[in-house]
Write a protein that holds these residues in place. Structure first.
Motif, PDB file in Angstrom:
ATOM      1  N   PHE A  65      63.110  -5.477 -16.792  1.00  0.00           N
ATOM      2  CA  PHE A  65      64.001  -6.414 -17.459  1.00  0.00           C
ATOM      3  C   PHE A  65      64.033  -6.100 -18.949  1.00  0.00           C
ATOM      4  CE2 PHE A  65      62.552  -8.458 -13.595  1.00  0.00           C
ATOM      5  CZ  PHE A  65      63.726  -8.964 -13.073  1.00  0.00           C
ATOM      6  N   PHE A  66      64.952  -6.714 -19.661  1.00  0.00           N
ATOM      7  CA  PHE A  66      65.047  -6.516 -21.105  1.00  0.00           C
ATOM      8  C   PHE A  66      65.223  -7.869 -21.763  1.00  0.00           C
ATOM      9  CE2 PHE A  66      68.931  -5.358 -18.886  1.00  0.00           C
ATOM     10  CZ  PHE A  66      69.912  -6.132 -19.492  1.00  0.00           C
ATOM     11  N   ASP A  67      65.616  -7.905 -23.007  1.00  0.00           N
ATOM     12  CA  ASP A  67      65.726  -9.155 -23.755  1.00  0.00           C
ATOM     13  C   ASP A  67      66.417 -10.232 -22.915  1.00  0.00           C
ATOM     14  OD1 ASP A  67      67.317 -11.083 -25.597  1.00  0.00           O
ATOM     15  OD2 ASP A  67      65.861 -10.143 -26.947  1.00  0.00           O
ATOM     16  N   PRO A  68      65.769 -11.400 -22.737  1.00  0.00           N
ATOM     17  CA  PRO A  68      66.337 -12.431 -21.860  1.00  0.00           C
ATOM     18  C   PRO A  68      67.699 -12.966 -22.321  1.00  0.00           C
ATOM     19  CG  PRO A  68      64.185 -13.124 -22.728  1.00  0.00           C
ATOM     20  CD  PRO A  68      64.459 -11.757 -23.247  1.00  0.00           C
ATOM     21  N   VAL A  69      67.923 -13.034 -23.608  1.00  0.00           N
ATOM     22  CA  VAL A  69      69.226 -13.510 -24.098  1.00  0.00           C
ATOM     23  C   VAL A  69      70.306 -12.501 -23.728  1.00  0.00           C
ATOM     24  CG1 VAL A  69      70.575 -14.023 -26.175  1.00  0.00           C
ATOM     25  CG2 VAL A  69      68.230 -14.872 -25.974  1.00  0.00           C
ATOM     26  N   VAL A  70      70.033 -11.232 -23.970  1.00  0.00           N
ATOM     27  CA  VAL A  70      71.007 -10.191 -23.628  1.00  0.00           C
ATOM     28  C   VAL A  70      71.230 -10.183 -22.114  1.00  0.00           C
ATOM     29  CG1 VAL A  70      71.481  -7.712 -23.671  1.00  0.00           C
ATOM     30  CG2 VAL A  70      70.428  -8.812 -25.662  1.00  0.00           C
ATOM     31  N   MET A  71      70.165 -10.292 -21.348  1.00  0.00           N
ATOM     32  CA  MET A  71      70.305 -10.316 -19.889  1.00  0.00           C
ATOM     33  C   MET A  71      71.177 -11.474 -19.434  1.00  0.00           C
ATOM     34  SD  MET A  71      66.754  -9.113 -18.154  1.00  0.00           S
ATOM     35  CE  MET A  71      67.448  -9.279 -16.536  1.00  0.00           C
ATOM     36  N   ALA A  72      70.971 -12.649 -20.002  1.00  0.00           N
ATOM     37  CA  ALA A  72      71.764 -13.815 -19.619  1.00  0.00           C
ATOM     38  C   ALA A  72      73.250 -13.560 -19.883  1.00  0.00           C
ATOM     39  CB  ALA A  72      71.283 -15.056 -20.367  1.00  0.00           C
ATOM     40  N   PHE A  73      73.543 -12.960 -21.021  1.00  0.00           N
ATOM     41  CA  PHE A  73      74.943 -12.667 -21.349  1.00  0.00           C
ATOM     42  C   PHE A  73      75.518 -11.575 -20.453  1.00  0.00           C
ATOM     43  CE2 PHE A  73      74.149 -15.275 -24.964  1.00  0.00           C
ATOM     44  CZ  PHE A  73      75.389 -15.671 -25.452  1.00  0.00           C
ATOM     45  N   VAL A  74      74.708 -10.577 -20.108  1.00  0.00           N
ATOM     46  CA  VAL A  74      75.164  -9.516 -19.208  1.00  0.00           C
ATOM     47  C   VAL A  74      75.483 -10.104 -17.836  1.00  0.00           C
ATOM     48  CG1 VAL A  74      74.394  -7.451 -17.944  1.00  0.00           C
ATOM     49  CG2 VAL A  74      74.075  -7.604 -20.427  1.00  0.00           C
ATOM     50  N   TYR A  75      74.585 -10.934 -17.324  1.00  0.00           N
ATOM     51  CA  TYR A  75      74.832 -11.557 -16.022  1.00  0.00           C
ATOM     52  C   TYR A  75      76.063 -12.459 -16.094  1.00  0.00           C
ATOM     53  CZ  TYR A  75      70.582  -9.862 -13.784  1.00  0.00           C
ATOM     54  OH  TYR A  75      69.619  -9.061 -13.213  1.00  0.00           O
ATOM     55  N   ALA A  76      76.199 -13.227 -17.161  1.00  0.00           N
ATOM     56  CA  ALA A  76      77.386 -14.078 -17.339  1.00  0.00           C
ATOM     57  C   ALA A  76      78.645 -13.221 -17.422  1.00  0.00           C
ATOM     58  CB  ALA A  76      77.240 -14.935 -18.599  1.00  0.00           C
ATOM     59  N   GLY A  77      78.546 -12.077 -18.084  1.00  0.00           N
ATOM     60  CA  GLY A  77      79.689 -11.172 -18.179  1.00  0.00           C
ATOM     61  C   GLY A  77      80.154 -10.689 -16.819  1.00  0.00           C
ATOM     62  N   PHE A  78      79.211 -10.384 -15.938  1.00  0.00           N
ATOM     63  CA  PHE A  78      79.592  -9.939 -14.594  1.00  0.00           C
ATOM     64  C   PHE A  78      80.153 -11.084 -13.755  1.00  0.00           C
ATOM     65  CE2 PHE A  78      76.753  -6.198 -15.433  1.00  0.00           C
ATOM     66  CZ  PHE A  78      77.774  -5.263 -15.404  1.00  0.00           C
ATOM     67  N   VAL A  79      79.654 -12.292 -13.957  1.00  0.00           N
ATOM     68  CA  VAL A  79      80.257 -13.450 -13.287  1.00  0.00           C
ATOM     69  C   VAL A  79      81.703 -13.607 -13.758  1.00  0.00           C
ATOM     70  CG1 VAL A  79      80.206 -15.975 -13.093  1.00  0.00           C
ATOM     71  CG2 VAL A  79      78.089 -14.661 -12.839  1.00  0.00           C
ATOM     72  N   LEU A  80      81.925 -13.433 -15.046  1.00  0.00           N
ATOM     73  CA  LEU A  80      83.290 -13.516 -15.577  1.00  0.00           C
ATOM     74  C   LEU A  80      84.176 -12.403 -15.009  1.00  0.00           C
ATOM     75  CD1 LEU A  80      82.534 -14.524 -19.269  1.00  0.00           C
ATOM     76  CD2 LEU A  80      83.597 -15.945 -17.493  1.00  0.00           C
ATOM     77  N   CYS A  81      83.611 -11.228 -14.780  1.00  0.00           N
ATOM     78  CA  CYS A  81      84.378 -10.148 -14.150  1.00  0.00           C
ATOM     79  C   CYS A  81      84.865 -10.576 -12.763  1.00  0.00           C
ATOM     80  CB  CYS A  81      83.540  -8.879 -14.028  1.00  0.00           C
ATOM     81  SG  CYS A  81      83.169  -8.058 -15.587  1.00  0.00           S
ATOM     82  N   ALA A  82      83.973 -11.204 -12.010  1.00  0.00           N
ATOM     83  CA  ALA A  82      84.361 -11.698 -10.683  1.00  0.00           C
ATOM     84  C   ALA A  82      85.428 -12.775 -10.800  1.00  0.00           C
ATOM     85  CB  ALA A  82      83.134 -12.229  -9.947  1.00  0.00           C
ATOM     86  N   MET A  83      85.305 -13.627 -11.808  1.00  0.00           N
ATOM     87  CA  MET A  83      86.300 -14.678 -12.008  1.00  0.00           C
ATOM     88  C   MET A  83      87.664 -14.096 -12.392  1.00  0.00           C
ATOM     89  SD  MET A  83      83.961 -17.459 -13.940  1.00  0.00           S
ATOM     90  CE  MET A  83      83.859 -19.036 -13.119  1.00  0.00           C
ATOM     91  N   VAL A  84      87.659 -13.015 -13.154  1.00  0.00           N
ATOM     92  CA  VAL A  84      88.917 -12.325 -13.470  1.00  0.00           C
ATOM     93  C   VAL A  84      89.542 -11.811 -12.177  1.00  0.00           C
ATOM     94  CG1 VAL A  84      89.905 -10.257 -14.562  1.00  0.00           C
ATOM     95  CG2 VAL A  84      88.345 -11.728 -15.856  1.00  0.00           C
ATOM     96  N   GLY A  85      88.722 -11.219 -11.316  1.00  0.00           N
ATOM     97  CA  GLY A  85      89.224 -10.749 -10.025  1.00  0.00           C
ATOM     98  C   GLY A  85      89.798 -11.883  -9.204  1.00  0.00           C
ATOM     99  N   ARG A  86      89.133 -13.012  -9.221  1.00  0.00           N
ATOM    100  CA  ARG A  86      89.602 -14.175  -8.463  1.00  0.00           C
ATOM    101  C   ARG A  86      90.934 -14.679  -9.028  1.00  0.00           C
ATOM    102  NH1 ARG A  86      88.002 -15.342  -3.806  1.00  0.00           N
ATOM    103  NH2 ARG A  86      87.196 -17.384  -3.410  1.00  0.00           N
ATOM    104  N   ALA A  87      90.996 -14.805 -10.343  1.00  0.00           N
ATOM    105  CA  ALA A  87      92.200 -15.352 -10.980  1.00  0.00           C
ATOM    106  C   ALA A  87      93.392 -14.397 -10.889  1.00  0.00           C
ATOM    107  CB  ALA A  87      91.909 -15.677 -12.443  1.00  0.00           C
ATOM    108  N   MET A  88      93.126 -13.093 -11.028  1.00  0.00           N
ATOM    109  CA  MET A  88      94.242 -12.150 -11.119  1.00  0.00           C
ATOM    110  C   MET A  88      94.594 -11.456  -9.805  1.00  0.00           C
ATOM    111  SD  MET A  88      93.620 -10.330 -14.805  1.00  0.00           S
ATOM    112  CE  MET A  88      95.253  -9.578 -14.753  1.00  0.00           C
ATOM    113  N   LEU A  89      93.649 -11.378  -8.869  1.00  0.00           N
ATOM    114  CA  LEU A  89      93.868 -10.536  -7.691  1.00  0.00           C
ATOM    115  C   LEU A  89      93.775 -11.273  -6.367  1.00  0.00           C
ATOM    116  CD1 LEU A  89      91.780  -7.453  -8.886  1.00  0.00           C
ATOM    117  CD2 LEU A  89      94.263  -7.788  -9.036  1.00  0.00           C
ATOM    118  N   ARG A  90      93.561 -12.550  -6.396  1.00  0.00           N
ATOM    119  CA  ARG A  90      93.410 -13.290  -5.140  1.00  0.00           C
ATOM    120  C   ARG A  90      94.671 -13.191  -4.282  1.00  0.00           C
ATOM    121  NH1 ARG A  90      89.689 -13.918  -1.780  1.00  0.00           N
ATOM    122  NH2 ARG A  90      89.998 -15.688  -0.436  1.00  0.00           N
ATOM    123  N   SER A  91      95.845 -13.275  -4.899  1.00  0.00           N
ATOM    124  CA  SER A  91      97.080 -13.280  -4.105  1.00  0.00           C
ATOM    125  C   SER A  91      97.942 -12.033  -4.310  1.00  0.00           C
ATOM    126  CB  SER A  91      97.896 -14.533  -4.417  1.00  0.00           C
ATOM    127  OG  SER A  91      98.233 -14.548  -5.782  1.00  0.00           O
TER     128      SER A  91
END
Length: 164
Positions: free
Chosen positions: A57-83
């Motif tokens: 693992f690495f800096d917990p703050v950076v990790m939290a933002f990285v994980y949040a960033g990937f959740v946002l990537c999935a949300m972009v896929g949901r919002a833009m590509l669902r239909s």
């Protein structure tokens, strides 16, 4: 079929690769487009977390933002590509999710003090990260081409086999 593609993309995350060359963001985008309503956002986090268990693992703050960033990537896929999953729409979604991830992850680098805590420091952080954004767009485009392309081919062949 969708689970198979996600599993394959996740396996590629564990193959040795250069820094920033991983299918996680593309997998998140794909999961947003095709994933289950309740768990699509977890798809990218599981291989990411397992990878961190293995490599550290690495800096917990950076990790939290990285994980949040990937959740946002999935949300972009949901919002833009669902239909609508046209090639142009997927290309636009890749640009949007790469930019969102870039903004979120680089903000964390600035936040933990790797740059001066000023607007100029934040700007410098983003400017210095631009090569990583360019790389992310290229890598994510390639992985999305493979993942979405395989899905299309498998889907088309499945329909052909079951209508013959």
């Amino acid at each position: 079929m969708k689970k198979l593609l996600v599993a394959l993309a996740s396996i590629f995350h564990f193959v040795p690769h250069p820094f920033g060359v991983s299918p996680i963001a593309a997998t998140a985008l794909y999961a947003g487009a095709y994933g289950e309503r309740r768990s699509y956002w977890l798809v990218a986090l599981i291989p990411l977390f397992v990878g961190h268990l293995l490599t550290g693992f690495f800096d917990p703050v950076v990790m939290a933002f990285v994980y949040a960033g990937f959740v946002l990537c999935a949300m972009v896929g949901r919002a833009m590509l669902r239909s609508d999953r046209s090639r142009s729409r997927i290309g636009t979604a890749v640009l949007v999710q790469a930019t969102v991830f870039f903004l979120v992850s680089n903000f964390s680098i600035w936040l933990v003090g790797m740059y001066p805590p000023t607007a100029a420091g934040l700007l410098q952080c983003y400017v210095n990260g631009l090569p990583f954004l360019a790389q992310a767009v290229l890598v994510d485009s390639a992985y999305c081409f493979v993942i979405f392309g395989l899905h299309h081919l498998l889907d088309r062949n499945y329909e052909t086999l079951h209508t013959a």
